[in-house]
Design an enzyme around this catalytic site. Structure first.
Site: not given
Length: 278
Positions: A32, A98-99, A258, A229
């Site tokens: 995202w 991530s998402m 990240h 991150d």
């Protein structure tokens, strides 16, 4: 243009995908608020290594359909299932950034692993982002609410600044790991996503607790996270995931932010290739 229609969805959803190479399929699920385009530095590496690489735009992002609702993780996992079934994929490796790590876990929860050989979680939100009494290292709910409010009131203004923290930009620019153009590119991609999808998908990654689902991951799993991150703290995510997923390999990239798929692409690709071939 290649689209796959998820007919199980409450309203028809068309998912755009790209399919390159031959061999064992590797499916890339983006983070995202971007699109399949964020995998630029991984796709060519995977294809040249002899794999079939499939990347797709999550519903509401890129050029996939943007329904009003359906951004919970089970709905998102159903899109992944539609891709696997339509393309008749077997022995697939599913990779979530991530998402996207949530889609990996929810797919294995809802559909099992009969068609899955391995899983990869990169900078993943799994198992839980939000701070709770039993998750003290998580992100405070007030900070998550601030993100929601910013998206609702000035989405493009928020997105214009968001990726600076995503990449620990100032530090990594000095180290020649990223350029200002990457921020511009990400802003273009993110700002063109559905406003509704951007908010609803954020609520999903903010509030979904995957801790009870870690037991559903039985395939060999690679977990990769950067120790710098600032977006998804390693303590609330990959450290817990590595303990909760029994058949996992845990790799920490020193200094990785990240968005280490850009800033630390060589390190990530080396780790990923080793796991794919193992």
């Amino acid at each position: 243009m290649p689209f796959i229609t998820n007919k199980k969805s409450e309203e028809q959803v068309d998912i755009f995908y790209e399919d390159y190479g031959k061999g064992q399929p590797v499916i890339l699920i983006h983070g995202w608020p971007l699109s399949r385009k964020s995998w630029e530095h991984q796709v060519w590496k995977i294809v040249e290594a002899g794999y079939r690489c499939i990347s797709y735009d999550r519903r509401g992002f890129g050029i996939s359909s943007a329904p009003w609702d359906g951004y919970d993780y089970s709905s998102l996992a159903s899109d992944l299932d539609a891709i696997i079934n339509e393309l008749k994929l077997e022995n697939a490796i599913i990779v979530g950034f991530s998402m996207g790590g949530g889609e990996v876990v929810r797919y294995l929860t809802d559909y099992g692993d009969s068609k899955i050989a391995k899983a990869v979680l990169i900078s993943s939100i799994v198992p839980l982002v939000k701070k709770k009494e039993d998750n003290p290292d998580g992100v405070p709910e007030s900070a998550l609410k601030d993100i929601q409010n910013a998206l609702e009131n000035d989405r493009v203004g928020f997105l214009k600044e968001f990726h600076k923290g995503f990449y620990n930009f100032d530090e990594n620019k000095k180290a020649d790991r990223i350029s200002e153009a990457v921020l511009d590119y990400d802003f273009i991609v993110a700002s063109h996503a559905s406003p509704r999808a951007t908010i609803q998908a954020a609520l999903s990654w903010m509030h979904t607790d995957f801790r009870p689902e870690l037991k559903n991951i039985n395939v060999p799993t690679l977990i990769v996270h950067g120790d710098a991150d600032a977006t998804v703290p390693i303590e609330t995510s990959s450290e817990q995931a590595a303990k909760g997923i029994k058949n996992s390999t845990y790799e920490i990239i020193k200094g990785g932010p990240h968005g280490l798929n850009i800033t630390h692409k060589e390190e990530l690709n080396e780790i990923l290739m080793k796991f794919l071939k193992s």
